[in-house]
Enzyme design. Sequence first.
Site, PDB file in Angstrom:
ATOM      1  N   GLU A 151       0.830  -1.212   0.000  1.00 28.92           N
ATOM      2  CA  GLU A 151       0.000   0.000   0.000  1.00 28.92           C
ATOM      3  C   GLU A 151       0.867   1.266   0.000  1.00 28.92           C
ATOM      4  O   GLU A 151       0.388   2.354   0.320  1.00 28.92           O
ATOM      5  CB  GLU A 151      -0.958   0.018   1.203  1.00 28.92           C
ATOM      6  CG  GLU A 151      -1.927  -1.155   1.290  1.00 28.92           C
ATOM      7  CD  GLU A 151      -2.965  -1.238   0.174  1.00 28.92           C
ATOM      8  OE1 GLU A 151      -2.963  -0.363  -0.714  1.00 28.92           O
ATOM      9  OE2 GLU A 151      -3.759  -2.195   0.184  1.00 28.92           O
TER      10      GLU A 151
ATOM     11  N   HIS B 289      -3.099   1.951   8.244  1.00 26.58           N
ATOM     12  CA  HIS B 289      -4.146   1.196   7.540  1.00 26.58           C
ATOM     13  C   HIS B 289      -4.365  -0.086   8.321  1.00 26.58           C
ATOM     14  O   HIS B 289      -3.404  -0.796   8.658  1.00 26.58           O
ATOM     15  CB  HIS B 289      -3.701   0.872   6.112  1.00 26.58           C
ATOM     16  CG  HIS B 289      -4.551  -0.181   5.453  1.00 26.58           C
ATOM     17  ND1 HIS B 289      -5.913  -0.062   5.311  1.00 26.58           N
ATOM     18  CD2 HIS B 289      -4.221  -1.390   4.930  1.00 26.58           C
ATOM     19  CE1 HIS B 289      -6.384  -1.136   4.726  1.00 26.58           C
ATOM     20  NE2 HIS B 289      -5.387  -1.977   4.477  1.00 26.58           N
TER      21      HIS B 289
ATOM     22  N   HIS C 259      -7.558  -3.438   9.242  1.00 25.26           N
ATOM     23  CA  HIS C 259      -8.828  -4.077   8.872  1.00 25.26           C
ATOM     24  C   HIS C 259      -9.718  -4.162  10.117  1.00 25.26           C
ATOM     25  O   HIS C 259     -10.008  -5.258  10.601  1.00 25.26           O
ATOM     26  CB  HIS C 259      -8.572  -5.476   8.295  1.00 25.26           C
ATOM     27  CG  HIS C 259      -7.715  -5.483   7.053  1.00 25.26           C
ATOM     28  ND1 HIS C 259      -7.270  -6.640   6.471  1.00 25.26           N
ATOM     29  CD2 HIS C 259      -7.232  -4.476   6.284  1.00 25.26           C
ATOM     30  CE1 HIS C 259      -6.546  -6.349   5.395  1.00 25.26           C
ATOM     31  NE2 HIS C 259      -6.495  -5.025   5.268  1.00 25.26           N
TER      32      HIS C 259
ATOM     33  N   GLU D   7     -18.563  10.635  22.317  1.00 22.43           N
ATOM     34  CA  GLU D   7     -17.150  10.966  22.093  1.00 22.43           C
ATOM     35  C   GLU D   7     -16.751  10.903  20.619  1.00 22.43           C
ATOM     36  O   GLU D   7     -15.745  11.481  20.222  1.00 22.43           O
ATOM     37  CB  GLU D   7     -16.264  10.051  22.934  1.00 22.43           C
ATOM     38  CG  GLU D   7     -16.512  10.305  24.404  1.00 22.43           C
ATOM     39  CD  GLU D   7     -15.381   9.904  25.318  1.00 22.43           C
ATOM     40  OE1 GLU D   7     -14.456   9.224  24.858  1.00 22.43           O
ATOM     41  OE2 GLU D   7     -15.463  10.269  26.496  1.00 22.43           O
TER      42      GLU D   7
ATOM     43  N   HIS E 296     -13.031  -3.430   2.836  1.00 21.24           N
ATOM     44  CA  HIS E 296     -11.609  -3.710   3.042  1.00 21.24           C
ATOM     45  C   HIS E 296     -11.110  -3.232   4.414  1.00 21.24           C
ATOM     46  O   HIS E 296     -10.647  -4.050   5.204  1.00 21.24           O
ATOM     47  CB  HIS E 296     -10.794  -3.072   1.904  1.00 21.24           C
ATOM     48  CG  HIS E 296      -9.318  -3.338   1.978  1.00 21.24           C
ATOM     49  ND1 HIS E 296      -8.507  -3.456   0.879  1.00 21.24           N
ATOM     50  CD2 HIS E 296      -8.481  -3.489   3.041  1.00 21.24           C
ATOM     51  CE1 HIS E 296      -7.257  -3.696   1.258  1.00 21.24           C
ATOM     52  NE2 HIS E 296      -7.224  -3.711   2.568  1.00 21.24           N
TER      53      HIS E 296
HETATM   54  P1  13P Z   1       1.000  -5.456   3.070  1.00 23.02           P
HETATM   55  O1  13P Z   1       1.364  -6.735   3.736  1.00 23.02           O
HETATM   56  O2  13P Z   1       1.598  -5.328   1.689  1.00 23.02           O
HETATM   57  O3  13P Z   1       1.318  -4.259   3.951  1.00 23.02           O
HETATM   58  O4  13P Z   1      -0.570  -5.471   2.804  1.00 23.02           O
HETATM   59  C1  13P Z   1      -1.492  -5.627   3.838  1.00 23.02           C
HETATM   60  C2  13P Z   1      -2.794  -5.003   3.505  1.00 23.02           C
HETATM   61  O5  13P Z   1      -3.587  -4.789   4.404  1.00 23.02           O
HETATM   62  C3  13P Z   1      -3.119  -4.676   2.096  1.00 23.02           C
HETATM   63  O6  13P Z   1      -4.244  -3.867   2.009  1.00 23.02           O
HETATM   64 ZN    ZN Z   2      -5.545  -3.933   3.754  1.00 25.33          ZN
END
Ligand code: 13P
Ligand code: ZN
Length: 271
Positions: free
Chosen positions: A124, A147, A149, A178, A219
């Site tokens: 990313e 980033h 999940h 909050e 995602h």
């Molecule tokens: P990477 O392992 O390349 O950082 O990717 C993880 C990810 O969450 C891709 O969206």
């Molecule tokens: Zn990801």
Amino acid sequence: MTDALKNNKKLSAIIDSVSDVAGYIWQKGWAEKNAGNISVSLKDVINISDGECCGLPHRELPAAMENLSGTCFLVTGTGKRMRDISKSPMSNILIIRVDETGKGYNIIEPTECEILTTLRPTSELPSHLSIHSMNAERASKHRVVIHTHANELCALTQASEFCDEKVLNRILWGMHPETKVFIPAGVGFVPYLLPGSIAIAMATVEALRKHDVALWEKHGVFAIGDTLDNTFDIIDILAKSASIFFTCRAAGIEPEGLTDNQIDELGKLIF
Ligand code: 13P
Ligand code: ZN
């Protein structure tokens, strides 16, 4: 690591913070396998000249980022687990420096060939560097990009009825006072695009021009902040709101949410 980097107290503190936050992300259950990535701008932390990069490994960037020329970044490695980043950060992160043209970068760390062959920046990287480029253009104090999940935030974007910024923010602000206080600008929404692509990087930058957080449809989430802890907190607060929403629904309760007036009133509080 060179002695200059080893003795850099600011850098050591950032690496400790990356380790802590990667651990929190793993404990939260947001980081299956290699899920998620972190980057930190090292603009006022490491100063290296073009000459000092001579001979260091060099890679091309998928798009030119002229305004990042000369800036170093800490980035997590692709395929690396958050739990391993937490335990052993230096075997799972890289320090890169964008070259003088802005079209490529040198790898400053690691320098040992053995580790280098197993470490490449996160897939990313286009999104991370495009966001840092936007921050640089705006002289923003934000230097951290995370980033992850986050389960409940991923779940929210599984239903097309929620895939709209107004709807998402109304739900998230409504579930806890909050959320409006600490995320007054709410979240941006990025429709599904190929992970790791320039297209998703551009769409994310557009969403983050108005918000500190963007939800990627089906995602995950991208958040920006001044420190690692503060950036993590933003995602944690939003995940809590989404979790309250789903807990109510799972119990057969349709959550009322705060009223528009209550949310407006919270937006005026100064902390
Ligand atoms: P990477 O392992 O390349 O950082 O990717 C993880 C990810 O969450 C891709 O969206
Ligand atoms: Zn990801």
